[in-house]
Design a protein around this motif. Structure first.
Motif, short mmCIF file in Angstrom:
data_model
loop_
_atom_site.label_atom_id
_atom_site.label_comp_id
_atom_site.label_asym_id
_atom_site.label_seq_id
_atom_site.Cartn_x
_atom_site.Cartn_y
_atom_site.Cartn_z
N GLN A 148 0.77 -0.94 0.16
CA GLN A 148 0.37 -0.59 0.16
C GLN A 148 0.78 1.72 0.39
O GLN A 148 2.00 1.45 -0.03
CB GLN A 148 -1.45 0.12 1.28
N ARG A 149 0.86 2.30 -0.94
CA ARG A 149 1.39 3.72 -0.73
C ARG A 149 1.12 3.62 0.68
O ARG A 149 0.08 4.50 1.87
CB ARG A 149 0.66 4.56 -1.85
N PRO A 150 2.31 4.68 1.02
CA PRO A 150 2.21 5.17 2.64
C PRO A 150 2.08 6.76 2.50
O PRO A 150 1.81 7.53 1.52
CB PRO A 150 4.14 5.46 2.80
N VAL A 151 1.94 7.01 3.43
CA VAL A 151 0.98 8.48 3.42
C VAL A 151 1.25 9.78 4.11
O VAL A 151 1.01 10.44 4.83
CB VAL A 151 -0.75 8.52 3.89
N GLN A 152 1.89 8.67 5.68
CA GLN A 152 2.25 9.82 6.69
C GLN A 152 3.64 8.64 7.20
O GLN A 152 3.80 8.15 6.96
CB GLN A 152 1.09 9.51 7.94
N LEU A 153 4.73 9.53 8.02
CA LEU A 153 6.02 9.71 8.39
C LEU A 153 6.39 10.32 9.28
O LEU A 153 5.72 11.15 9.81
CB LEU A 153 7.10 9.66 7.50
N LEU A 154 7.38 9.55 10.05
CA LEU A 154 7.26 9.74 11.54
C LEU A 154 9.00 9.38 12.26
O LEU A 154 8.25 8.56 11.85
CB LEU A 154 5.76 10.13 12.49
N SER A 155 9.81 10.17 12.43
CA SER A 155 10.95 9.25 13.12
C SER A 155 11.28 9.93 14.30
O SER A 155 11.25 10.84 14.50
CB SER A 155 11.72 8.46 12.18
N ALA A 156 12.15 8.79 15.51
CA ALA A 156 12.90 9.27 16.71
C ALA A 156 13.49 8.53 16.44
O ALA A 156 13.72 7.47 16.62
CB ALA A 156 12.02 9.37 17.58
#
Length: 502
Positions: free
Chosen positions: A261-269
């Motif tokens: 599925q196509r990614p729509v949100q991104l977050l990192s730490a």
């Protein structure tokens, strides 16, 4: 009003992108392993938007009523109020942003405030930068970059500098991410007017912002970016979310990463990356180089709020705010990710996951130490029952890692890795008058003589409060106008560790 000093910045106008398209890049197709996500619900209803998640647990957020709130590990509320020494009271809060490992920058209708130890403190430079903060990122040199509706700023050594090109502000920045440039130099990536740029230092006080060589397909657009920190053995890296896929930049090479599925949100730490697709939630663990697929999470009304270095993410699921992780996460107090340790000994403790009583053990320098309740101290206990500091003397100087393992009754485990830099005290004797007083006068006196802070006007007061001072600067909670340069933090630590000489 405090003047915002300009910093010379060169913008290269070469073309961005590559007509060959991203389809020519090496392809990764991860096969995620399903896991039942651990969920802890917040007792406070939070507003949508940016928040700050503390790697020791909890964080700083904004309630639906517009109040800045400080939350604990279990999701309950902790005290947070305006400092009585502030010249102006915080108004209704709009968002919270990361400023340092333990410090958040809170934007309210009356301006910007630093959240620290239960207080909202007005920094000296707040009048130079009103509401309109969009994003923040802490670079490898400790400086904090701020994207604002009025332009791009850099906070370093308590000084806020505006970066401009031919006198014009760099407006239109929507995303910041700290990660190496294409040539491996330490950098900060920008998404400006939908196009990617990277800022690198070319000399002291001089920065070059240049377009990134991203190879996108004809109709592919950029959405977001996120950086992963370096570990003991691996370099930092950048992840870019486009309208079609993920792109990964590591060790000077680009790759494309595709899912069903196509990614729509991104977050990192830290060393963790969270990715939201249409109805899936994915977690990448860079240390294990593995992907997980979270199950049991309703993702129809889903939005990221914040993430921390333990691998936990604060998200909104409809009207609820939930902390998600692969497993109940143990926390470490007294040592944070990327910290420089110069003391021979340090009090380091473990905190078990909320509502859990697992067996906790530390691994460090080839040794394994079982952490005993109730203190869970890495160093164990003194004869009188007090928590005992752990001695780092046996460690090799340089990059090290502390591993905290939680073993549960059902046989499952969860881990917390904390990377730190051990630089033991050398033979050079430091003195307060010669080495520390200049730092005090430049960065501390305005708050700690006549301002809202604890009185620290003399050598005697510095010596008396040396333990508190070193903890505050080491955790990058002080000074209140922004973190000290890492070299100055180390200088204060070495002075205190070598006897706090006059």
């Amino acid at each position: 009003m405090k003047v915002v000093a300009p910093v010379l910045l060169l913008l290269v106008t070469a073309a961005c992108g590559d007509s060959s398209g991203s389809s020519t890049l090496p392809l990764e197709r991860p096969q995620p392993t399903a896991f039942q996500a651990s969920q802890v619900r917040s007792q406070e209803a939070l507003a949508s938007g940016s928040g700050f998640a503390d790697q020791t647990g909890g964080g700083i957020f904004v309630s639906v009523a517009g109040a800045p709130v400080r939350l604990r590990l279990d999701g309950s509320r902790a005290p947070l109020e305006g400092h009585p020494g502030n010249a102006v009271a915080p108004g209704k809060a709009r968002a919270a942003f990361r400023l340092g490992p333990r410090t958040a920058l809170v934007e309210t209708e009356t301006g910007l405030f630093l959240a620290d130890a239960g207080w909202l403190i007005a920094p000296p430079w707040r009048d130079a930068l009103g509401p309109g903060l969009v994003a923040t990122a802490q670079a490898a040199d400790g400086a904090v970059w701020l994207a604002h509706t009025s332009g791009l700023y850099r906070l370093h050594e308590g000084k806020l500098s505006a970066l401009k090109v031919d006198g014009a502000a760099l407006e239109g920045i929507t995303v910041l991410a700290a990660a190496p440039a294409e040539d491996g130099a330490p950098g900060v990536w920008l998404l400006k007017d939908g196009k990617p740029y990277v800022a690198v230092a070319t000399a002291a006080g001089v920065y070059q912002v240049r377009p990134a060589e991203l190879r996108l397909d004809e109709r592919e657009t950029l959405v977001s970016m996120a950086g992963l920190e370096a570990s003991k053995d691996a370099t930092a890296e950048l992840w870019v979310l486009t309208s079609e896929r993920l792109l990964r930049h590591k060790d000077g090479k680009w790759r494309r990463v595709e899912f069903a599925q196509r990614p729509v949100q991104l977050l990192s730490a830290g060393r963790f990356l969270w990715v939201k697709s249409s109805d899936q939630l994915l977690l990448y663990d860079a240390d294990a180089d593995s992907w997980g697929l979270a199950t049991g999470v309703e993702t129809r009304e889903f939005r990221f709020v914040a993430a921390d270095e333990s691998g936990s993410a604060w998200v909104q699921l409809g009207a609820e705010t939930v902390v998600l992780s692969r497993a109940p996460v143990p926390r470490v107090l007294g040592l944070h990710q990327g910290m420089r340790v110069v003391e021979d000994s340090l009090l380091v403790r473990a905190v078990p996951p909320a509502g859990q009583t697992p067996t906790l053990l530390f691994r460090i320098g080839g040794a394994e130490v079982v952490a005993e309740a109730p203190g869970y101290s890495l160093g164990g206990l003194e004869k009188d029952g007090e928590l005992k500091p752990y001695s780092f003397a046996a460690l090799e100087p340089g990059k090290n890692v502390l591993e905290l393992v939680a073993r549960f009754l059902d046989g499952s485990e969860s881990k917390r890795l904390v990377y730190f830099d051990f630089q033991p005290v050398g033979p050079v004797v430091l003195g307060w008058d010669k080495d520390i007083r200049p730092i005090h006068e430049a960065r501390c006196a305005k708050c700690h003589i006549s301002g809202p802070g604890r009185q620290l006007s003399t050598y005697e007061l510095w010596k008396e409060n040396a333990e508190l001072i070193t903890a505050a600067v080491r955790d990058q909670r002080m000074p209140a106008d922004g973190p000290l340069d890492q070299q100055l933090i180390t200088l204060i630590q070495r002075w205190a560790a070598s006897g706090a000489k006059p």
